[in-house]
Design an enzyme around this catalytic site. Structure first.
Site, mmCIF file in Angstrom:
data_model
loop_
_atom_site.group_PDB
_atom_site.id
_atom_site.type_symbol
_atom_site.label_atom_id
_atom_site.label_comp_id
_atom_site.label_asym_id
_atom_site.label_seq_id
_atom_site.Cartn_x
_atom_site.Cartn_y
_atom_site.Cartn_z
ATOM 1 N N ARG A 1 0.943 -1.231 0.109
ATOM 2 C CA ARG A 1 0.004 0.086 -0.259
ATOM 3 C C ARG A 1 0.834 1.224 -0.042
ATOM 4 O O ARG A 1 0.579 2.064 -0.353
ATOM 5 C CB ARG A 1 -0.725 -0.107 1.171
ATOM 6 N N LYS B 1 -22.599 -14.536 0.299
ATOM 7 C CA LYS B 1 -23.906 -14.500 0.392
ATOM 8 C C LYS B 1 -24.797 -13.551 -0.638
ATOM 9 O O LYS B 1 -24.096 -12.822 -1.343
ATOM 10 C CB LYS B 1 -24.112 -13.387 1.568
ATOM 11 N N GLY C 1 -12.286 -7.764 -2.171
ATOM 12 C CA GLY C 1 -11.034 -8.081 -1.105
ATOM 13 C C GLY C 1 -10.417 -9.591 -1.506
ATOM 14 O O GLY C 1 -9.545 -9.973 -1.924
ATOM 15 N N GLY D 1 -14.549 -2.944 0.608
ATOM 16 C CA GLY D 1 -15.859 -2.667 0.991
ATOM 17 C C GLY D 1 -16.297 -1.697 -0.015
ATOM 18 O O GLY D 1 -17.593 -1.514 -0.671
HETATM 19 P P1 ADP Z 1 -15.166 -10.375 -2.207
HETATM 20 O O1 ADP Z 1 -14.631 -10.200 -1.006
HETATM 21 O O2 ADP Z 1 -14.223 -10.698 -3.474
HETATM 22 O O3 ADP Z 1 -16.393 -9.287 -2.434
HETATM 23 P P2 ADP Z 1 -16.941 -12.203 -0.598
HETATM 24 O O4 ADP Z 1 -16.441 -11.442 0.621
HETATM 25 O O5 ADP Z 1 -18.145 -11.996 -1.094
HETATM 26 O O6 ADP Z 1 -15.777 -12.002 -1.812
HETATM 27 O O7 ADP Z 1 -16.939 -13.827 -0.392
HETATM 28 C C1 ADP Z 1 -15.714 -14.244 -0.261
HETATM 29 C C2 ADP Z 1 -15.750 -15.584 0.608
HETATM 30 O O8 ADP Z 1 -16.816 -16.484 0.338
HETATM 31 C C3 ADP Z 1 -14.480 -16.423 0.755
HETATM 32 O O9 ADP Z 1 -13.781 -16.133 2.080
HETATM 33 C C4 ADP Z 1 -14.805 -17.865 0.310
HETATM 34 O O10 ADP Z 1 -14.393 -18.743 1.249
HETATM 35 C C5 ADP Z 1 -16.509 -17.804 0.426
HETATM 36 N N1 ADP Z 1 -16.951 -18.778 -0.209
HETATM 37 C C6 ADP Z 1 -17.233 -18.784 -1.646
HETATM 38 N N2 ADP Z 1 -17.827 -19.859 -1.949
HETATM 39 C C7 ADP Z 1 -18.001 -20.485 -0.944
HETATM 40 C C8 ADP Z 1 -18.841 -21.658 -0.611
HETATM 41 N N3 ADP Z 1 -19.476 -22.523 -1.708
HETATM 42 N N4 ADP Z 1 -19.093 -22.097 0.653
HETATM 43 C C9 ADP Z 1 -18.565 -21.558 1.738
HETATM 44 N N5 ADP Z 1 -17.937 -20.312 1.640
HETATM 45 C C10 ADP Z 1 -17.827 -19.815 0.342
HETATM 46 MG MG MG Z 2 -14.989 -10.270 1.117
#
Ligand code: ADP
Ligand code: MG
Length: 417
Positions: free
Chosen positions: A40, A206, A374, A397
């Site tokens: 960073r 989610k 992230g 975020g």
């Molecule tokens: P980003 O940070 O890229 O926006 P998210 O925070 O929405 O992504 O989601 C990332 C998390 O989702 C990861 O820690 C990953 O382990 C979890 N994840 C993805 N697919 C599954 C799954 N099928 N079951 C449980 N956790 C999952």
């Molecule tokens: Mg995330």
């Protein structure tokens, strides 16, 4: 409306309040705090060098960790000043507060091109409250405001929003740094009129985290590829069995609405056709946070229903290959959210296959690939493909909110061109 950037500024002899993201990981070694990853800090160098060449006097402000309004030596920015000085090859004056006489004295001694780094702005409670009097105190020493901390731009704090307002009120300019400029370009402008086909990959844990992003991107994308645990809520909505998988039954309607909207708009909306599942087994151990640790038995691929004893952890290989095929024809790609629990190598294959496809189409066909989120960035880096995509956002975020179409307070506060 396009925002003013540091390229547009004439700052010779002027004092520039520069908000940066120096929220770096630190570790204690022999009683000293040591920076374990300076990415960073390195990332801000182009903005700093440009403003230094232009003859500005740079007053850097940042937060580190969550000291909650109290001085906490483990969250001091002092080690950052040392590192920054090393990287710039010139002295960086560190002031152990961000407001008050000490700051004024240090700033009064500055010459054109000098750099001062102020102590953690979150040592003061008023920062996160965006207290107007505190913003005035921060702004006292500067006539120009620059924000290069995209990752903090979704928060209306004193250093990300309040100071800009004070500077603007006095007739001073408020501009985006080069990092911020890139974020706005790739997450904003480039996605307004993307080269087509525009393929969006949405995964993560989610549906509820991504509802707004899904909704907005349905209006822009040609194809949406769904992965991650959110796929199971779609499965559930279709009346299929999801076993022990992570689902949000209260969002079945959301899932069906998204599919209906896709159909209406002619968006190719794809869900996984196979799933890698495992049977969770309680090891009887607990982790550092006191949560039970599970092992995963009988890892296998299923299509259709997920058995009652099983939990889904990733899209399967058939899905990954199908998605890779679609990605290979894309001209613009936006990826937010991994396709599985990639942190565990046993569930990383689909995410890695898709990452490789995104890298390939970028390198071979000149497609533009934009990674927001992230964990998605972590997944790309883990697969050693971070430098093979067009752009990886630095704001977890903040990038999600920006992709949702929200106006980020730290961006709104900048002057229009
Ligand atoms: P980003 O940070 O890229 O926006 P998210 O925070 O929405 O992504 O989601 C990332 C998390 O989702 C990861 O820690 C990953 O382990 C979890 N994840 C993805 N697919 C599954 C799954 N099928 N079951 C449980 N956790 C999952
Ligand atoms: Mg995330």
């Amino acid at each position: 409306m396009a925002k003013l950037t540091v390229r547009d500024l004439d700052v010779r002899g002027q004092r520039v309040f520069l908000r940066v993201d120096y929220n770096v990981p630190l570790e204690e070694k022999d009683g000293q705090m040591v920076i374990t990853d300076a990415t960073r800090i390195v990332a801000t160098l182009p903005t700093l060098k440009l403003l230094m060449e232009k003859g500005g006097r740079l007053i850097l402000t940042a937060h580190l960790g969550r000291p909650k309004g109290r001085r906490d030596a483990t969250m001091s920015l002092k080690p950052v000043a040392v590192k920054l000085s090393e990287l710039l090859g010139k002295p960086v004056t560190f002031v152990d507060d961000c407001i008050g006489e000490k700051v004024e004295k240090a700033v009064a001694a500055m010459k054109d091109g000098d750099v001062v780094l102020l102590e953690n702005v979150r040592y003061h409670n008023e920062e996160e409250k965006n207290d107007p009097a505190f913003a005035e105190k921060l702004a006292k020493v500067a006539e120009v405001y620059v924000n290069d901390a995209f990752g903090a731009a979704h928060r209306a704090h004193a250093s990300t929003e309040g100071v800009a307002r004070v500077v603007a009120k006095r007739g001073g300019k408020c501009a985006a740094g080069l990092l911020m400029e890139r974020e706005l370009k790739f997450l904003g402008d480039e996605l307004e009129n993307p080269a087509r086909p525009f393929v969006v990959i949405l995964g993560g844990a989610k549906v509820s985290d991504k509802i707004k992003v899904i909704d907005r991107l349905l209006e822009k994308a040609n194809t949406i590829l769904i992965g991650g645990a959110m796929a199971y809520t779609f499965k559930l909505a279709h009346g299929q069995n999801v076993g022990k998988s992570l689902v949000e039954p209260e969002h079945k309607r959301t899932a069906l609405d998204a599919e209906a909207k896709a159909k209406k708009l002619g968006v190719n909306f794809q869900l996984p056709t196979d799933v890698i599942v495992a049977t969770p087994v309680d090891t009887g151990k607990v982790n550092k946070k006191g949560k039970p640790v599970f092992d995963f038995a009988n890892i296998r691929t299923v299509t259709g229903d997920i058995p009652d004893d099983a939990e889904g952890f990733s899209a399967g290989l058939e899905t990954a290959k199908h998605y890779a095929q679609i990605i290979s024809g894309a001209k613009t790609i936006l990826w937010n959210g991994p396709l599985g629990m990639f942190e565990d190598a046993r569930f990383a294959a689909a995410t890695n296959t898709v990452a490789q496809a995104v890298a390939d189409v970028t390198q071979k066909n000149g497609a533009k690939s934009i990674i927001g989120g992230g964990d998605s960035v972590k997944a790309l880096n883990k697969a050693k493909l971070g430098d093979k995509v067009t752009f990886m956002s630095t704001g977890g975020g903040a990038s999600l909110e920006f992709l949702e179409g929200a106006v980020l307070p730290g961006v709104a506060a900048l002057s229009d061109k």
